[in-house]
Design a protein around this motif. Structure first.
Motif, PDB file in Angstrom:
ATOM      1  N   ASP A 274       0.576  -1.103  -0.090  1.00 46.23           N
ATOM      2  CA  ASP A 274      -0.014  -0.156   0.121  1.00 46.23           C
ATOM      3  C   ASP A 274       0.866   1.495  -0.006  1.00 46.23           C
ATOM      4  O   ASP A 274       0.466   2.070  -0.779  1.00 46.23           O
ATOM      5  CB  ASP A 274      -0.918  -0.042   1.356  1.00 46.23           C
ATOM      6  N   ARG A 275       1.916   1.250   0.712  1.00 49.61           N
ATOM      7  CA  ARG A 275       2.760   2.512   0.972  1.00 49.61           C
ATOM      8  C   ARG A 275       3.515   2.775  -0.137  1.00 49.61           C
ATOM      9  O   ARG A 275       4.353   3.905  -0.131  1.00 49.61           O
ATOM     10  CB  ARG A 275       3.270   2.574   2.394  1.00 49.61           C
ATOM     11  N   GLU A 276       3.687   1.870  -0.929  1.00 46.11           N
ATOM     12  CA  GLU A 276       4.576   2.029  -2.290  1.00 46.11           C
ATOM     13  C   GLU A 276       3.642   2.637  -3.520  1.00 46.11           C
ATOM     14  O   GLU A 276       4.396   2.677  -4.568  1.00 46.11           O
ATOM     15  CB  GLU A 276       5.459   0.802  -2.766  1.00 46.11           C
ATOM     16  N   ILE A 277       2.708   2.635  -3.120  1.00 45.33           N
ATOM     17  CA  ILE A 277       1.787   3.000  -4.200  1.00 45.33           C
ATOM     18  C   ILE A 277       2.114   4.461  -4.717  1.00 45.33           C
ATOM     19  O   ILE A 277       2.077   5.437  -3.757  1.00 45.33           O
ATOM     20  CB  ILE A 277       0.034   3.118  -4.037  1.00 45.33           C
ATOM     21  N   ASN A 278       2.234   4.927  -5.953  1.00 44.16           N
ATOM     22  CA  ASN A 278       2.793   6.333  -6.300  1.00 44.16           C
ATOM     23  C   ASN A 278       1.445   7.084  -6.307  1.00 44.16           C
ATOM     24  O   ASN A 278       0.807   6.930  -7.374  1.00 44.16           O
ATOM     25  CB  ASN A 278       3.643   5.966  -7.569  1.00 44.16           C
ATOM     26  N   ILE A 279       1.394   7.998  -5.754  1.00 44.13           N
ATOM     27  CA  ILE A 279       0.191   8.952  -5.678  1.00 44.13           C
ATOM     28  C   ILE A 279       0.139   9.756  -6.994  1.00 44.13           C
ATOM     29  O   ILE A 279      -0.978   9.738  -7.399  1.00 44.13           O
ATOM     30  CB  ILE A 279       0.138   9.710  -4.524  1.00 44.13           C
ATOM     31  N   PHE A 280       1.185  10.202  -7.612  1.00 47.35           N
ATOM     32  CA  PHE A 280       1.147  11.049  -8.671  1.00 47.35           C
ATOM     33  C   PHE A 280       0.875  10.002  -9.995  1.00 47.35           C
ATOM     34  O   PHE A 280       0.069  10.464 -10.649  1.00 47.35           O
ATOM     35  CB  PHE A 280       2.471  11.748  -8.955  1.00 47.35           C
ATOM     36  N   GLN A 281       1.163   8.980  -9.790  1.00 48.48           N
ATOM     37  CA  GLN A 281       1.021   7.813 -11.065  1.00 48.48           C
ATOM     38  C   GLN A 281      -0.595   7.769 -10.816  1.00 48.48           C
ATOM     39  O   GLN A 281      -1.170   7.601 -12.023  1.00 48.48           O
ATOM     40  CB  GLN A 281       1.960   6.784 -10.955  1.00 48.48           C
ATOM     41  N   SER A 282      -0.978   7.271  -9.619  1.00 42.74           N
ATOM     42  CA  SER A 282      -2.155   6.654  -9.455  1.00 42.74           C
ATOM     43  C   SER A 282      -3.136   8.080  -9.690  1.00 42.74           C
ATOM     44  O   SER A 282      -4.368   7.819 -10.241  1.00 42.74           O
ATOM     45  CB  SER A 282      -2.342   6.482  -8.073  1.00 42.74           C
ATOM     46  N   PHE A 283      -2.882   9.222  -9.188  1.00 42.28           N
ATOM     47  CA  PHE A 283      -3.721  10.370  -9.626  1.00 42.28           C
ATOM     48  C   PHE A 283      -3.953  10.629 -10.948  1.00 42.28           C
ATOM     49  O   PHE A 283      -5.008  10.838 -11.610  1.00 42.28           O
ATOM     50  CB  PHE A 283      -3.029  11.555  -8.908  1.00 42.28           C
ATOM     51  N   THR A 284      -2.888  10.460 -11.879  1.00 41.50           N
ATOM     52  CA  THR A 284      -2.957  10.706 -13.244  1.00 41.50           C
ATOM     53  C   THR A 284      -3.901   9.791 -13.877  1.00 41.50           C
ATOM     54  O   THR A 284      -4.418  10.207 -14.824  1.00 41.50           O
ATOM     55  CB  THR A 284      -1.388  10.357 -13.829  1.00 41.50           C
ATOM     56  N   GLU A 285      -3.730   8.583 -13.766  1.00 44.91           N
ATOM     57  CA  GLU A 285      -4.719   7.561 -14.226  1.00 44.91           C
ATOM     58  C   GLU A 285      -6.116   7.827 -13.716  1.00 44.91           C
ATOM     59  O   GLU A 285      -6.908   7.874 -14.666  1.00 44.91           O
ATOM     60  CB  GLU A 285      -4.260   6.179 -13.503  1.00 44.91           C
ATOM     61  N   MET A 286      -6.478   8.199 -12.496  1.00 47.01           N
ATOM     62  CA  MET A 286      -7.528   8.615 -12.168  1.00 47.01           C
ATOM     63  C   MET A 286      -8.354   9.797 -12.865  1.00 47.01           C
ATOM     64  O   MET A 286      -9.183   9.734 -13.415  1.00 47.01           O
ATOM     65  CB  MET A 286      -7.945   8.595 -10.612  1.00 47.01           C
ATOM     66  N   LEU A 287      -7.258  10.865 -12.963  1.00 48.36           N
ATOM     67  CA  LEU A 287      -7.924  12.136 -13.338  1.00 48.36           C
ATOM     68  C   LEU A 287      -7.908  12.035 -15.081  1.00 48.36           C
ATOM     69  O   LEU A 287      -8.987  12.378 -15.584  1.00 48.36           O
ATOM     70  CB  LEU A 287      -6.653  13.130 -13.351  1.00 48.36           C
ATOM     71  N   LYS A 288      -7.043  11.196 -15.592  1.00 46.24           N
ATOM     72  CA  LYS A 288      -7.524  10.829 -17.139  1.00 46.24           C
ATOM     73  C   LYS A 288      -9.077  10.273 -17.317  1.00 46.24           C
ATOM     74  O   LYS A 288      -9.898  10.620 -18.334  1.00 46.24           O
ATOM     75  CB  LYS A 288      -6.486   9.746 -17.591  1.00 46.24           C
ATOM     76  N   LYS A 289      -9.407   9.307 -16.336  1.00 45.05           N
ATOM     77  CA  LYS A 289     -10.741   8.711 -16.383  1.00 45.05           C
ATOM     78  C   LYS A 289     -11.803   9.717 -16.340  1.00 45.05           C
ATOM     79  O   LYS A 289     -12.847   9.738 -17.004  1.00 45.05           O
ATOM     80  CB  LYS A 289     -10.839   7.424 -15.362  1.00 45.05           C
ATOM     81  N   TYR A 290     -11.750  10.594 -15.354  1.00 51.78           N
ATOM     82  CA  TYR A 290     -12.804  11.806 -15.219  1.00 51.78           C
ATOM     83  C   TYR A 290     -12.761  12.690 -16.412  1.00 51.78           C
ATOM     84  O   TYR A 290     -13.742  12.913 -16.764  1.00 51.78           O
ATOM     85  CB  TYR A 290     -12.423  12.520 -13.920  1.00 51.78           C
ATOM     86  N   SER A 291     -11.543  13.101 -16.899  1.00 51.33           N
ATOM     87  CA  SER A 291     -11.279  13.907 -18.014  1.00 51.33           C
ATOM     88  C   SER A 291     -12.095  13.450 -19.380  1.00 51.33           C
ATOM     89  O   SER A 291     -12.515  14.244 -20.121  1.00 51.33           O
ATOM     90  CB  SER A 291     -10.077  14.383 -18.200  1.00 51.33           C
ATOM     91  N   GLU A 292     -11.987  12.023 -19.586  1.00 49.16           N
ATOM     92  CA  GLU A 292     -12.233  11.319 -20.610  1.00 49.16           C
ATOM     93  C   GLU A 292     -13.915  10.939 -20.712  1.00 49.16           C
ATOM     94  O   GLU A 292     -14.487  10.454 -21.487  1.00 49.16           O
ATOM     95  CB  GLU A 292     -11.460  10.347 -21.016  1.00 49.16           C
ATOM     96  N   MET A 293     -14.453  11.335 -19.343  1.00 46.59           N
ATOM     97  CA  MET A 293     -15.812  10.858 -19.162  1.00 46.59           C
ATOM     98  C   MET A 293     -16.655  11.483 -20.063  1.00 46.59           C
ATOM     99  O   MET A 293     -16.648  12.869 -20.202  1.00 46.59           O
ATOM    100  CB  MET A 293     -16.126  11.089 -17.666  1.00 46.59           C
ATOM    101  N   GLU A 294     -17.665  10.968 -20.572  1.00 43.13           N
ATOM    102  CA  GLU A 294     -18.730  11.453 -21.511  1.00 43.13           C
ATOM    103  C   GLU A 294     -19.666  12.344 -20.364  1.00 43.13           C
ATOM    104  O   GLU A 294     -20.191  11.817 -19.441  1.00 43.13           O
ATOM    105  CB  GLU A 294     -19.204  10.611 -22.389  1.00 43.13           C
ATOM    106  N   SER A 295     -20.373  13.570 -20.881  1.00 39.76           N
ATOM    107  CA  SER A 295     -21.112  14.166 -20.308  1.00 39.76           C
ATOM    108  C   SER A 295     -22.485  14.064 -21.258  1.00 39.76           C
ATOM    109  O   SER A 295     -22.358  14.417 -22.360  1.00 39.76           O
ATOM    110  CB  SER A 295     -20.902  15.395 -19.878  1.00 39.76           C
TER     111      SER A 295
END
Length: 467
Positions: A274-295
């Motif tokens: 858990d503590r080796e999870i890279n926050i910046f990398q994980s955030f990048t992946e999550m932000l792409k999912k939100y940004s690519e979401m259809e409205s």
């Protein structure tokens, strides 16, 4: 759609009825924002079918107690949605799911976070505790877990200082003191610049992770207002995936030792993973999912307010209200306080408990002012449901009420109201009441041995109320 089930003896019928859940082609409107207890992802099709039957022409639907926003997102594909929840983290997530910003340059934003002077200053200030934490994990991996166990139990900057480091070894005390003093010199404590690091570093996350979380928070504050909810929602999802607890919830920090003081099996590998999870990398992946979401383009809105106030503010053409209130304190009392504090980025007082006659910080570092819903307080629930039924009926809308019935077993907290109690109150305001069973699925278990209740078939039913 599944045929209505009579409310009479429903608890008995549910134990025997097996209905297969439906499927959908609209997978782009399924979105898992958090590790959320009681998530409705598996019953979205049924909820959608029920609401379409009640309001085939697509009137406004309100999603009360919106939580992780799964229902709001799903319903938003073909009608206007108003989501409401008293928690800020829920408003943020629902806002991002309903009206995602598609103008964020993800790579540029993350690069700004990683190269900011603020992030570099945080890392410098916390260098001593960074090194100590890494050393603790290395020792544990090599068969010496005692230092890591102590770190997981005591390495809170606020808690350790409040208790005058009484449970800390000399080296841990030195690392914590040094880092805390440097953070104070940066002005982080008085200005809430390092909320994640001060409140949750060492306990729920590594200090390396909280420095990254605080760096992202700092950049979100200076981002365009139209982008902030999407950015924050992505960060909340990242935090939910990274937290070092059992079940990825925030009800309790991880307990590394058994009652006899020996390290728990698997504690080292879980802490390391858990503590080796890279926050910046994980955030990048999550932000792409939100940004690519259809409205869908509808004028959706997300409100942070009490359910009763939200009902007063709904548009006149609201045709259906979906409500999923908490029915027992097991599910909702402490599970999301970290997300709320991260969203508010304030400096909350920490609740205290009495141990051996002395007050000390709660082990979970809970906010002192935590909302507890009247729907899960036995003395207040009847009045709260009466208000819900009355206000929905008064605006001329139908109500779809989620309910989780079960047989009470040893160690469980019963629902504060039975399904018969609810339908009896509802009949004072609605002419037609029936129920729908969404299928054979089960709720998540709570993640401690004492509360790890047997999963039930039909963990949820929908009570339909209309005039």
């Amino acid at each position: 759609m599944n045929q209505p089930i009579p409310t009479k003896n429903l608890e008995t019928l549910i134990q025997n009825e097996l209905i297969v859940p439906s499927t959908t082609d609209n997978q782009k409107y399924f979105f898992r924002s958090l590790n959320y207890l009681g998530s409705k992802l598996r019953m979205l099709d049924t909820i959608g079918e029920v609401i379409t039957e009640l309001s085939p022409e697509g009137g406004v639907v309100a999603d009360l107690f919106a939580g992780s926003g799964a229902v709001s997102r799903f319903l938003s594909q073909n009608r206007v949605v108003v989501s409401a929840d008293i928690q800020e983290y829920s408003r943020v997530i629902c806002s991002a799911l309903l009206n995602p910003s598609q103008n964020i340059d993800t790579t540029r934003f993350v690069d700004k976070c990683q190269t900011s002077n603020f992030y570099l200053d945080l890392r410098t200030a916390c260098s001593d505790v960074f090194r100590y934490e890494l050393e603790s994990i290395d020792l544990a991996v090599n068969g010496l877990p005692s230092q890591l166990c102590e770190f997981l139990e005591e390495a809170s900057l606020l808690k350790s200082r409040s208790e005058n480091y009484k449970n800390c070894s000399a080296r841990l005390e030195q690392a914590l003191k040094s880092s805390h003093e440097k953070l104070i010199k940066l002005g982080c404590e008085e200005k809430s610049f390092a909320t994640a690091t001060l409140y949750f570093g060492g306990v729920y996350f590594s200090f390396e992770q909280t420095a990254a979380i605080d760096a992202i928070l700092n950049e979100i504050e200076s981002a365009k207002p139209a982008d902030r909810d999407t950015l924050m929602a992505a960060l909340l999802g990242t935090i939910s995936n990274a937290v070092n607890t059992v079940g990825k919830q925030f009800a309790q920090p991880i307990q590394p030792r058994m009652a006899n003081g020996l390290p728990k099996k698997g504690i080292v590998s879980k802490a390391k993973k858990d503590r080796e999870i890279n926050i910046f990398q994980s955030f990048t992946e999550m932000l792409k999912k939100y940004s690519e979401m259809e409205s869908s383009g509808f004028p959706h809105s997300a409100l942070r307010m009490d359910y009763s106030d939200a009902l007063d503010k709904l548009p006149k053409n609201t045709s259906v209200v979906y409500a999923d209130p908490p029915y027992t304190r097991d599910h909702y009392s402490r599970f999301y306080h970290v997300l709320e504090t991260i969203c508010l980025r304030d400096s909350p007082a920490i609740s205290q408990t009495k141990v051996d006659g002395k007050l000390q910080f709660s082990r979970g570092l809970y906010r002192e002012q935590r909302h507890q819903s009247p729907f899960c307080i036995r003395s207040q629930a009847p009045s709260a449901f009466t208000t819900l039924f009355e206000k929905v009926a008064n605006i001329g809308a139908s109500l779809v009420l989620s309910y989780s019935p079960h047989v009470v077993r040893e160690g469980e907290h019963p629902r504060v109201m039975t399904i018969d109690d609810l339908t009896s109150l509802a009949r004072n305001h609605f002419r037609t009441i029936y129920t729908v069973c969404p299928g054979e699925f089960k709720h998540n278990k709570l993640n401690s041995r004492a509360n790890s209740f047997e999963q039930k078939l039909h963990g949820e039913v929908l009570i339909i109320c209309k005039n």
